[in-house]
Design a protein around this motif. Structure first.
Motif, mmCIF file in Angstrom:
data_model
loop_
_atom_site.group_PDB
_atom_site.id
_atom_site.type_symbol
_atom_site.label_atom_id
_atom_site.label_comp_id
_atom_site.label_asym_id
_atom_site.label_seq_id
_atom_site.Cartn_x
_atom_site.Cartn_y
_atom_site.Cartn_z
ATOM 1 N N LEU A 177 -17.958 0.418 -1.929
ATOM 2 C CA LEU A 177 -17.774 -0.091 -3.285
ATOM 3 C C LEU A 177 -16.405 0.348 -3.827
ATOM 4 O O LEU A 177 -15.670 -0.449 -4.410
ATOM 5 N N ASP A 178 -16.034 1.614 -3.592
ATOM 6 C CA ASP A 178 -14.730 2.100 -4.042
ATOM 7 C C ASP A 178 -13.579 1.348 -3.358
ATOM 8 O O ASP A 178 -12.600 0.976 -4.005
ATOM 9 N N ARG A 179 -13.691 1.120 -2.053
ATOM 10 C CA ARG A 179 -12.627 0.405 -1.334
ATOM 11 C C ARG A 179 -12.486 -1.027 -1.827
ATOM 12 O O ARG A 179 -11.377 -1.539 -1.975
ATOM 13 N N LEU A 180 -13.620 -1.680 -2.079
ATOM 14 C CA LEU A 180 -13.562 -3.056 -2.581
ATOM 15 C C LEU A 180 -12.958 -3.105 -3.992
ATOM 16 O O LEU A 180 -12.188 -4.012 -4.313
ATOM 17 N N LYS A 181 -13.297 -2.140 -4.825
ATOM 18 C CA LYS A 181 -12.721 -2.110 -6.176
ATOM 19 C C LYS A 181 -11.215 -1.896 -6.110
ATOM 20 O O LYS A 181 -10.468 -2.500 -6.883
ATOM 21 N N LYS A 182 -10.762 -1.043 -5.200
ATOM 22 C CA LYS A 182 -9.320 -0.815 -5.056
ATOM 23 C C LYS A 182 -8.606 -2.071 -4.575
ATOM 24 O O LYS A 182 -7.488 -2.365 -4.980
ATOM 25 N N ALA A 183 -9.256 -2.819 -3.689
ATOM 26 C CA ALA A 183 -8.641 -4.034 -3.136
ATOM 27 C C ALA A 183 -8.530 -5.138 -4.170
ATOM 28 O O ALA A 183 -7.651 -5.980 -4.104
#
Length: 184
Positions: A177-183
């Motif tokens: 979830l954190d990686r997708l939000k950063k992307a």
């Protein structure tokens, strides 16, 4: 319509080789050349013009028609340039839309994670590639299935992943979830 150029002037007589051609010959060659150029202009205009035939028209009318045709083409070019600017502007607007937070749902399925992204965009399949890249960047996730669809002005990306070496069941979901939000 393929028009061949006028035939070259006849070679000068051996006795006249050092003399200039007479005015009559020069004028005839000039008229032939102009006739060829007008015929070529007529063939270009007639193939794209709405009028039936310009061959029967007087020379000033044919030239006026050619001038009007060129002006219409210039207006069309300007119109196409404006359309291009608008399209490029709308593409630039996507970055503003992307900056608004997308809807991201991440579900832990035990051995895998299901992620669904709903992003406001104009049918940009690069969103799916960005999502896949963001998910697999850690290296412990394999994407089993990826699906992209668009509905209206929304793009929907669904990813089904397999998590390798999962220590805690919730940590994979949170990090994805954190990686997708950063992307996005």
């Amino acid at each position: 319509m393929d028009i061949s150029p006028p035939p070259p002037p006849p070679p000068p007589h051996p006795t006249q080789s050092k003399c200039k051609p007479d005015r009559k010959t020069v004028e005839k060659n000039r008229r032939d050349h102009m006739k060829f150029l007008y015929s070529k202009l007529d063939s270009l205009i007639a193939s794209s013009s709405s009028s039936a035939s310009s061959y029967g028209q007087q020379l000033p009318d044919r030239l006026e028609e050619a001038t009007n045709y060129i002006k219409r083409l210039q207006e069309r070019i300007e119109q196409l340039k404006e359309n291009k600017k608008q399209l490029i502007g709308s593409t630039g607007g996507e970055s503003n839309e992307r900056s608004s937070s997308p809807e991201i749902e991440v579900h832990d399925l035990g051995s895998g994670i299901n992620a669904v992204l709903i992003v406001s965009s104009h049918h940009d399949q690069a969103i799916m590639h960005r999502a896949i890249r963001a998910v697999v960047e850690e290296g412990n996730v394999d994407v089993l299935n990826a699906h992209y669809s668009s509905a209206g002005d929304k793009s929907i990306v669904s990813l089904h992943t397999l998590v390798r070496d999962s220590n805690e069941s919730g940590s994979g979901t949170i990090s994805m979830l954190d990686r997708l939000k950063k992307a996005f």
